[in-house]
Motif scaffolding. Structure first.
Motif, PDB file in Angstrom:
ATOM      1  N   ALA A  64      54.165  31.157  34.921  1.00  0.00           N
ATOM      2  CA  ALA A  64      55.283  31.949  34.397  1.00  0.00           C
ATOM      3  C   ALA A  64      56.536  31.701  35.234  1.00  0.00           C
ATOM      4  CB  ALA A  64      54.918  33.427  34.395  1.00  0.00           C
ATOM      5  N   LEU A  67      58.193  28.388  34.530  1.00  0.00           N
ATOM      6  CA  LEU A  67      58.824  28.322  33.217  1.00  0.00           C
ATOM      7  C   LEU A  67      60.058  29.204  33.087  1.00  0.00           C
ATOM      8  CD1 LEU A  67      55.579  28.207  31.068  1.00  0.00           C
ATOM      9  CD2 LEU A  67      57.186  26.350  31.530  1.00  0.00           C
ATOM     10  N   ILE A  68      60.145  30.221  33.944  1.00  0.00           N
ATOM     11  CA  ILE A  68      61.279  31.131  33.827  1.00  0.00           C
ATOM     12  C   ILE A  68      62.446  30.675  34.699  1.00  0.00           C
ATOM     13  CG2 ILE A  68      60.806  32.816  35.642  1.00  0.00           C
ATOM     14  CD1 ILE A  68      61.182  34.942  33.430  1.00  0.00           C
ATOM     15  N   SER A  71      65.913  29.194  33.253  1.00  0.00           N
ATOM     16  CA  SER A  71      66.938  30.101  32.736  1.00  0.00           C
ATOM     17  C   SER A  71      67.613  30.885  33.858  1.00  0.00           C
ATOM     18  CB  SER A  71      66.351  31.049  31.683  1.00  0.00           C
ATOM     19  OG  SER A  71      65.111  31.532  32.086  1.00  0.00           O
ATOM     20  N   PHE A  77      63.991  22.257  31.564  1.00  0.00           N
ATOM     21  CA  PHE A  77      62.658  22.853  31.478  1.00  0.00           C
ATOM     22  C   PHE A  77      61.586  21.999  32.141  1.00  0.00           C
ATOM     23  CE2 PHE A  77      63.216  26.560  28.878  1.00  0.00           C
ATOM     24  CZ  PHE A  77      62.062  27.287  29.147  1.00  0.00           C
TER      25      PHE A  77
ATOM     26  N   MET B   1      73.759  30.519  28.549  1.00  0.00           N
ATOM     27  CA  MET B   1      72.659  31.468  28.718  1.00  0.00           C
ATOM     28  C   MET B   1      72.066  31.842  27.370  1.00  0.00           C
ATOM     29  SD  MET B   1      71.920  32.857  31.954  1.00  0.00           S
ATOM     30  CE  MET B   1      71.068  31.300  31.917  1.00  0.00           C
ATOM     31  N   VAL B   3      69.326  30.808  26.171  1.00  0.00           N
ATOM     32  CA  VAL B   3      67.884  31.038  26.276  1.00  0.00           C
ATOM     33  C   VAL B   3      67.613  32.520  26.512  1.00  0.00           C
ATOM     34  CG1 VAL B   3      65.812  30.541  27.642  1.00  0.00           C
ATOM     35  CG2 VAL B   3      67.442  28.726  27.164  1.00  0.00           C
ATOM     36  N   LEU B 177      52.879  30.800  26.526  1.00  0.00           N
ATOM     37  CA  LEU B 177      53.440  29.785  27.420  1.00  0.00           C
ATOM     38  C   LEU B 177      53.023  28.392  26.959  1.00  0.00           C
ATOM     39  CD1 LEU B 177      53.635  32.455  29.029  1.00  0.00           C
ATOM     40  CD2 LEU B 177      53.173  31.165  31.080  1.00  0.00           C
ATOM     41  N   ILE B 178      51.723  28.222  26.711  1.00  0.00           N
ATOM     42  CA  ILE B 178      51.209  26.902  26.379  1.00  0.00           C
ATOM     43  C   ILE B 178      51.652  26.486  24.970  1.00  0.00           C
ATOM     44  CG2 ILE B 178      49.117  25.528  26.134  1.00  0.00           C
ATOM     45  CD1 ILE B 178      49.421  26.386  28.979  1.00  0.00           C
ATOM     46  N   LEU B 181      55.401  25.827  24.878  1.00  0.00           N
ATOM     47  CA  LEU B 181      55.745  24.532  25.469  1.00  0.00           C
ATOM     48  C   LEU B 181      55.459  23.411  24.485  1.00  0.00           C
ATOM     49  CD1 LEU B 181      54.493  24.593  29.167  1.00  0.00           C
ATOM     50  CD2 LEU B 181      56.776  24.011  28.386  1.00  0.00           C
ATOM     51  N   TYR B 186      61.334  27.529  23.398  1.00  0.00           N
ATOM     52  CA  TYR B 186      61.601  28.085  24.726  1.00  0.00           C
ATOM     53  C   TYR B 186      61.707  29.602  24.761  1.00  0.00           C
ATOM     54  CZ  TYR B 186      61.941  23.270  26.185  1.00  0.00           C
ATOM     55  OH  TYR B 186      61.651  21.958  26.445  1.00  0.00           O
ATOM     56  N   VAL B 189      58.328  30.787  25.217  1.00  0.00           N
ATOM     57  CA  VAL B 189      57.841  30.494  26.571  1.00  0.00           C
ATOM     58  C   VAL B 189      58.374  31.529  27.565  1.00  0.00           C
ATOM     59  CG1 VAL B 189      57.974  28.866  28.488  1.00  0.00           C
ATOM     60  CG2 VAL B 189      57.602  28.022  26.168  1.00  0.00           C
ATOM     61  N   VAL B 190      59.687  31.737  27.517  1.00  0.00           N
ATOM     62  CA  VAL B 190      60.303  32.628  28.505  1.00  0.00           C
ATOM     63  C   VAL B 190      59.876  34.072  28.262  1.00  0.00           C
ATOM     64  CG1 VAL B 190      62.491  33.443  29.451  1.00  0.00           C
ATOM     65  CG2 VAL B 190      62.237  31.046  28.820  1.00  0.00           C
ATOM     66  N   SER B 193      56.436  34.475  29.527  1.00  0.00           N
ATOM     67  CA  SER B 193      56.443  34.490  30.995  1.00  0.00           C
ATOM     68  C   SER B 193      56.853  35.855  31.514  1.00  0.00           C
ATOM     69  CB  SER B 193      57.404  33.437  31.547  1.00  0.00           C
ATOM     70  OG  SER B 193      57.061  32.174  31.043  1.00  0.00           O
ATOM     71  N   ILE B 194      57.861  36.439  30.857  1.00  0.00           N
ATOM     72  CA  ILE B 194      58.338  37.753  31.320  1.00  0.00           C
ATOM     73  C   ILE B 194      57.229  38.793  31.168  1.00  0.00           C
ATOM     74  CG2 ILE B 194      59.948  39.642  30.798  1.00  0.00           C
ATOM     75  CD1 ILE B 194      62.034  37.450  30.155  1.00  0.00           C
TER      76      ILE B 194
END
Lengths: 234, 226
Positions: A64, A67-68, A71, A77, B1, B3, B177-178, B181, B186, B189-190, B193-194
């Protein structure tokens, strides 16, 4: 074994990039954590805040985090920089705690004696505190090294080439020899860097070797692993 | 920004909060894998750790073998195991259990080692059986460290379950995530991740509170000057 013989060039390239992706965060993390740890050992009030913050950073799952980061820091990326920055942050997070412990392990009486002998504060920090904190710093650095080397491989999932790429590729092509090669390579790099740090510690801190009768150094090889268990992550 | 704004938009989209692909379902899956593997690992590692800590036997072996386990790169073990188990959850569970054992083992034996030997000797002198010493003296005193092991095992499993999504089969939060990707999506993904990061931080916070609670409920001990 045949796969290894047929692919030595590729393995060599991945080995070199894996080494770079490990060494840069280890060195940077150590250099950044050292002054922070020294500061924390001096300011007990701020120490709690600093160590808690380091602990929180270390909680972030690596994939994570990789990947973050684009940004946050504006990288691409697939940039290896994401891996380097994230691993440096982890290295700092572990090392700050070790460095704080290391500087706190120096006896106050010794510091008073150094001041009394006429050491200026800066001279005392570099010539007295740093060498005496050395053994604990070395132990912490070994934990950082082993953990960083194994974490680099997760970067392969984000497209950053390293020995972990042998896992993703080996999985795709159903090649168990390729995956095993990656595992062996990573464990070998971890052991190599660990050994280098031990040797560097012996050379730089010769007084730490102890009496000749006891072969064991105060920083036993087990210690790094024991510490690693408590701080290990993925 | 862009994303960032796309991510906020993704997280705000109600379509991503329901159904089998929704965040709640995947979150529950992720927690399910985590608790299952930590439970299996604890059932294996904690009794062994307590035995090692109580008797002091095989300590060196435990340190070395759990150290060797830790040096293994998880992704490698996962992909290797999955070649033999095929697509599915087995390889992931196997890898995660392997990963969770070292911190649990270390927590259990180093927890017992942290208990003052004089306290144990006193308990023995009072006529407690070895089992009573273990369950009524050593484990209660070692509990904060044992929970520390549980904390570190849980966090590692939460983090690695994300990586385990690389193998088709396990759902969980790693899928965002996977898959994201693979699809060059994206924002997904993000956003994924969060969610993972927040989950890890919340779990860590819960363990911190738990450790404090255990310390508070412990009878006050008189520190003996060494």
């Amino acid at each position: 074994m045949r796969w290894v013989r047929d692919n030595t060039d590729k393995i060599g390239d991945l080995l070199v990039s894996h080494l770079w992706l490990s060494v840069v965060p280890i060195v940077l993390g150590f250099a950044i954590a050292l002054p922070i740890g020294w500061f924390a050992s001096r300011h007990p009030r701020l120490k709690g805040v600093l160590l808690t913050f380091a602990g929180v950073l270390y909680t972030i799952p690596s994939l994570a985090f990789f990947l973050i980061l684009p940004s946050i820091i504006g990288t691409g990326f697939l940039s290896p920089l994401n891996v380097v920055v994230a691993l440096t942050v982890y290295a700092v997070a572990i090392m700050v705690r070790s460095a704080t412990d290391a500087f706190e392990s120096v006896s106050p009486a010794v510091l008073d004696a150094a001041t009394a002998t006429g050491f200026a504060p800066a001279g005392r920090a570099f010539l007295v505190e740093l060498p005496l904190a050395g053994p604990v710093l070395v132990a912490g650095l070994r934990v950082v090294a082993v953990s960083t080397v194994s974490l680099v491989s997760v970067g392969a999932l984000t497209g950053v080439s390293n020995l972990g790429s042998l896992f993703t590729e080996g999985y795709r092509t159903d090649n168990d020899a390729e995956i095993l090669t990656g595992v062996v390579g990573i464990v070998a790099i971890a052991l190599l860097l660990d050994a280098l740090i031990v040797v560097a510690g012996r050379v730089l801190l010769p007084w730490n070797r102890g009496p000749r009768s006891s072969v064991r150094s105060p920083v036993s090889p087990m210690m790094s692993f024991a510490q690693h268990l408590r701080g290990g992550r993925a | 920004m862009s994303v960032l704004s796309d991510t906020i938009e993704w997280l705000g989209d109600s379509a991503h909060w329901s159904g089998d692909d929704g965040v709640p379902h995947r979150l529950v899956q992720h927690l399910g894998y985590t608790s299952l593997t930590v439970a299996i690992a604890a059932a294996i590692a904690i009794p062994i750790g307590l035995w090692i800590g109580h008797t002091g036997r095989l300590r060196g072996l435990a340190v070395v073998s759990s150290g060797a386990l830790r040096a293994l790169p998880t992704l490698g073990v996962l992909t290797y195991a999955s070649l033999f188990t095929g697509i599915g959850i087995k390889a992931a569970i196997f890898t995660l259990v392997l990963l969770a054992i070292p911190p649990l083992l270390a927590g259990a034996y180093s927890g017992l080692e942290s208990v003052d030997r004089r306290t144990v000797d006193a308990a023995r002198a009072m006529g407690m059986t070895e089992l009573q010493i273990l369950t009524r003296v050593e484990v209660p005193l070692a509990l904060p460290i044992i929970i520390g092991g549980l904390r570190s095992a849980t966090l590692q499993v939460v983090a690695t379950a994300t990586v385990a999504a690389y193998i088709p089969g396990p759902g969980g939060l790693g899928r965002y995530l996977i898959d994201g990707l693979a699809l060059n999506d994206y924002p997904q993904v993000v956003a994924g991740s969060i969610v993972v990061i927040v989950l890890a931080l919340v779990l860590d916070g819960i363990f911190v509170l738990l450790q404090r609670l255990v310390l508070r409920n412990r009878p006050a001990t008189v520190r003996i000057a060494a």
